[in-house]
Design a protein around this motif. Structure first.
Motif, PDB file in Angstrom:
ATOM      1  N   HIS A  96       0.823  -1.222   0.000  1.00  0.00           N
ATOM      2  CA  HIS A  96       0.000   0.000   0.000  1.00  0.00           C
ATOM      3  C   HIS A  96       0.852   1.266   0.000  1.00  0.00           C
ATOM      4  O   HIS A  96       0.450   2.299   0.557  1.00  0.00           O
ATOM      5  N   THR A  97       2.023   1.219  -0.602  1.00  0.00           N
ATOM      6  CA  THR A  97       2.880   2.404  -0.671  1.00  0.00           C
ATOM      7  C   THR A  97       3.003   2.946  -2.088  1.00  0.00           C
ATOM      8  O   THR A  97       3.876   3.770  -2.362  1.00  0.00           O
ATOM      9  N   SER A  98       2.120   2.501  -2.988  1.00  0.00           N
ATOM     10  CA  SER A  98       2.190   2.970  -4.374  1.00  0.00           C
ATOM     11  C   SER A  98       1.772   4.426  -4.529  1.00  0.00           C
ATOM     12  O   SER A  98       2.140   5.085  -5.499  1.00  0.00           O
ATOM     13  N   GLY A  99       0.972   4.911  -3.586  1.00  0.00           N
ATOM     14  CA  GLY A  99       0.414   6.247  -3.704  1.00  0.00           C
ATOM     15  C   GLY A  99      -0.905   6.301  -4.443  1.00  0.00           C
ATOM     16  O   GLY A  99      -1.560   7.347  -4.472  1.00  0.00           O
ATOM     17  N   LEU A 100      -1.320   5.195  -5.048  1.00  0.00           N
ATOM     18  CA  LEU A 100      -2.567   5.180  -5.819  1.00  0.00           C
ATOM     19  C   LEU A 100      -3.775   5.412  -4.912  1.00  0.00           C
ATOM     20  O   LEU A 100      -3.858   4.857  -3.820  1.00  0.00           O
ATOM     21  N   LEU A 101      -4.709   6.196  -5.390  1.00  0.00           N
ATOM     22  CA  LEU A 101      -5.980   6.411  -4.686  1.00  0.00           C
ATOM     23  C   LEU A 101      -7.016   6.762  -5.741  1.00  0.00           C
ATOM     24  O   LEU A 101      -7.210   7.920  -6.091  1.00  0.00           O
ATOM     25  N   LEU A 102      -7.689   5.733  -6.240  1.00  0.00           N
ATOM     26  CA  LEU A 102      -8.664   5.899  -7.305  1.00  0.00           C
ATOM     27  C   LEU A 102     -10.054   6.165  -6.729  1.00  0.00           C
ATOM     28  O   LEU A 102     -10.271   5.999  -5.527  1.00  0.00           O
ATOM     29  N   PRO A 103     -11.011   6.559  -7.568  1.00  0.00           N
ATOM     30  CA  PRO A 103     -12.374   6.818  -7.063  1.00  0.00           C
ATOM     31  C   PRO A 103     -13.007   5.621  -6.356  1.00  0.00           C
ATOM     32  O   PRO A 103     -13.908   5.813  -5.527  1.00  0.00           O
ATOM     33  N   SER A 138      -5.125   1.115  -0.542  1.00  0.00           N
ATOM     34  CA  SER A 138      -5.711   1.194  -1.873  1.00  0.00           C
ATOM     35  C   SER A 138      -6.288  -0.152  -2.305  1.00  0.00           C
ATOM     36  O   SER A 138      -5.541  -1.107  -2.550  1.00  0.00           O
ATOM     37  N   HIS A 139      -7.619  -0.217  -2.418  1.00  0.00           N
ATOM     38  CA  HIS A 139      -8.250  -1.406  -2.999  1.00  0.00           C
ATOM     39  C   HIS A 139      -7.844  -1.546  -4.459  1.00  0.00           C
ATOM     40  O   HIS A 139      -7.573  -2.647  -4.941  1.00  0.00           O
ATOM     41  N   ALA A 140      -7.812  -0.429  -5.175  1.00  0.00           N
ATOM     42  CA  ALA A 140      -7.455  -0.464  -6.588  1.00  0.00           C
ATOM     43  C   ALA A 140      -6.050  -1.021  -6.791  1.00  0.00           C
ATOM     44  O   ALA A 140      -5.781  -1.715  -7.776  1.00  0.00           O
ATOM     45  N   GLY A 141      -5.153  -0.734  -5.855  1.00  0.00           N
ATOM     46  CA  GLY A 141      -3.803  -1.267  -5.960  1.00  0.00           C
ATOM     47  C   GLY A 141      -3.782  -2.779  -5.953  1.00  0.00           C
ATOM     48  O   GLY A 141      -2.986  -3.416  -6.667  1.00  0.00           O
ATOM     49  N   TYR A 142      -4.672  -3.384  -5.178  1.00  0.00           N
ATOM     50  CA  TYR A 142      -4.727  -4.851  -5.139  1.00  0.00           C
ATOM     51  C   TYR A 142      -5.488  -5.426  -6.340  1.00  0.00           C
ATOM     52  O   TYR A 142      -5.228  -6.564  -6.745  1.00  0.00           O
ATOM     53  N   VAL A 143      -6.410  -4.681  -6.919  1.00  0.00           N
ATOM     54  CA  VAL A 143      -7.011  -5.121  -8.183  1.00  0.00           C
ATOM     55  C   VAL A 143      -5.933  -5.154  -9.264  1.00  0.00           C
ATOM     56  O   VAL A 143      -5.839  -6.103 -10.062  1.00  0.00           O
ATOM     57  N   LEU A 144      -5.087  -4.131  -9.277  1.00  0.00           N
ATOM     58  CA  LEU A 144      -3.967  -4.122 -10.216  1.00  0.00           C
ATOM     59  C   LEU A 144      -3.003  -5.263  -9.920  1.00  0.00           C
ATOM     60  O   LEU A 144      -2.505  -5.919 -10.850  1.00  0.00           O
ATOM     61  N   LEU A 145      -2.742  -5.527  -8.653  1.00  0.00           N
ATOM     62  CA  LEU A 145      -1.868  -6.643  -8.295  1.00  0.00           C
ATOM     63  C   LEU A 145      -2.432  -7.960  -8.823  1.00  0.00           C
ATOM     64  O   LEU A 145      -1.682  -8.824  -9.297  1.00  0.00           O
ATOM     65  N   GLN A 146      -3.744  -8.131  -8.755  1.00  0.00           N
ATOM     66  CA  GLN A 146      -4.380  -9.323  -9.328  1.00  0.00           C
ATOM     67  C   GLN A 146      -4.023  -9.462 -10.806  1.00  0.00           C
ATOM     68  O   GLN A 146      -3.629 -10.547 -11.266  1.00  0.00           O
ATOM     69  N   LEU A 147      -4.139  -8.368 -11.562  1.00  0.00           N
ATOM     70  CA  LEU A 147      -3.851  -8.431 -12.991  1.00  0.00           C
ATOM     71  C   LEU A 147      -2.390  -8.754 -13.252  1.00  0.00           C
ATOM     72  O   LEU A 147      -2.068  -9.498 -14.192  1.00  0.00           O
ATOM     73  N   VAL A 148      -1.495  -8.215 -12.436  1.00  0.00           N
ATOM     74  CA  VAL A 148      -0.070  -8.512 -12.581  1.00  0.00           C
ATOM     75  C   VAL A 148       0.191  -9.997 -12.360  1.00  0.00           C
ATOM     76  O   VAL A 148       0.901 -10.652 -13.140  1.00  0.00           O
ATOM     77  N   LEU A 149      -0.371 -10.550 -11.288  1.00  0.00           N
ATOM     78  CA  LEU A 149      -0.159 -11.963 -10.984  1.00  0.00           C
ATOM     79  C   LEU A 149      -0.755 -12.860 -12.063  1.00  0.00           C
ATOM     80  O   LEU A 149      -0.150 -13.872 -12.460  1.00  0.00           O
TER      81      LEU A 149
END
Length: 355
Positions: A109-116, A154-165
């Protein structure tokens, strides 16, 4: 000591799950090498179906702990690196900011991302994968925010992590979790189902009969049993479901890793290590938070939706922990962090210093 632990747990939990409270509560405590279960209330108030250790609950953000374990396991096996930029696996991410974000920053959670989709006012619409990628490419941070320089949940950060994995392993996230974590641990009652158009989990009828009805904190039923909530309409973005019994297996693996594969044991331990200090008491690990209280360090993770609450708390140095699963929103899980776990810690002597 078993009786003392039971007294501590029931004294704190029973007043939070009375007949006047919505739904029910399942808890599992691992201590002294054993798992003990505590059950209160109803999985479904209308049918008076009681909570048991095998009742299935929506885990909400506890899912993140399993995704963090995949990252740690991949890092330990040399399959990926924490400093890999996300664009290495998703070249469609080419925005100025997102192209500088790493896997390690997403998982801590250190990416800085904060989406709507991360904060109120919550959006009314749902987003496709293409729309999500477009949001990430267009996103610009507020002044002072940079990858790795702050902790912003960031929830969005973990959605992105899902796509990466999924791209790295060419496998859906549910299958990855099943093959790499659930099967090795023998967790046979933990699921990441797809969802129907009305947001209900796709589960076999015999399994669905074990799933709770969710309630608001005021007692209003929300959705059908197996209800899933997501701002994203692409595969794999729903929640996991599990039982107190299965999560008892998980916390035992986290606390007493001699019973599991050495690589998975090392990965679980890796997720618990602080990587970013938030303040004098709390540090961020991979999905987990490390909380320093008087005389005890707790590693924990809460999760919650408007109709579900979940919590895992560990005290690794003394090898005990707790799971709380409730089928209502806003369950006061903080009692585990600030009351139950410190009280149990007082029953166990602190570990001897290494000389």
């Amino acid at each position: 000591m078993d009786a003392q632990i039971r007294d501590i747990v029931t004294t704190e939990l029973a007043p939070t799950a009375t007949a006047a409270d919505p739904g029910g509560l399942a808890a599992a405590v691992y201590a002294g090498g054993r798992v003990t279960f505590f059950n209160y209330g109803f999985a479904d108030a209308a049918s008076k179906r009681p909570i048991t250790p095998d009742t299935l609950f929506n885990l909400a953000s506890l899912r993140k702990v399993f995704e963090a374990t995949l990252v740690a396991l991949g890092s330990a096996r040399g399959e990926l690196r924490l400093d890999d930029p996300v664009g290495k696996y998703l070249p469609e991410l080419h925005g100025d900011y997102i192209s500088r974000v790493s896997i390690g920053e997403l998982v801590t959670h250190t990416s800085g991302l904060l989406l709507p989709t991360d904060h109120p006012p919550w959006p009314n619409e749902r987003f496709s994968r293409d729309q999500f990628i477009a949001m990430l490419n267009a996103w610009t941070p507020p002044p002072g925010v940079a990858p790795g320089k702050q902790r912003i949940y960031s929830h969005a950060g973990y959605v992105l992590l899902q796509l990466v994995l999924e791209r790295r392993y060419e496998m859906p996230i549910g299958a990855l979790i099943e093959r790499r974590i659930l099967q090795p641990l023998g967790m046979t009652s933990t699921f990441m189902p797809e969802r129907t158009e009305d947001n209900r989990a796709v589960l076999a009828p015999a399994i669905m009969q074990r799933v709770v009805q969710g309630y608001s904190d005021q007692g209003t039923p929300i959705g059908p049993p197996g209800n899933q909530e997501s701002y994203y309409d692409f595969a794999g973005t729903g929640q996991m479901f599990s039982s107190a019994r299965d999560l008892g297996i998980f916390i035992r693996a986290c606390l007493d890793g001699a019973v599991i594969d050495p690589e998975l044991r090392a990965a679980l331990a890796m997720t618990e290590r602080e990587s970013f200090r938030i303040d004098e008491k709390i540090g961020q690990a991979m999905a987990w938070e490390d909380v320093r209280l008087d005389g005890v360090t707790i590693v924990d993770k809460p999760g919650g939706l408007n109709n579900a609450s979940a919590y895992i708390g560990l005290v690794p140095a003394r090898r005990f922990g707790i799971v709380l699963l409730a089928n209502r929103g806003e369950y006061p899980h903080e009692i585990a962090r600030y009351r139950i776990l410190p009280a149990i810690a007082r029953l166990y002597p602190p570990p001897m210093p290494i000389r």
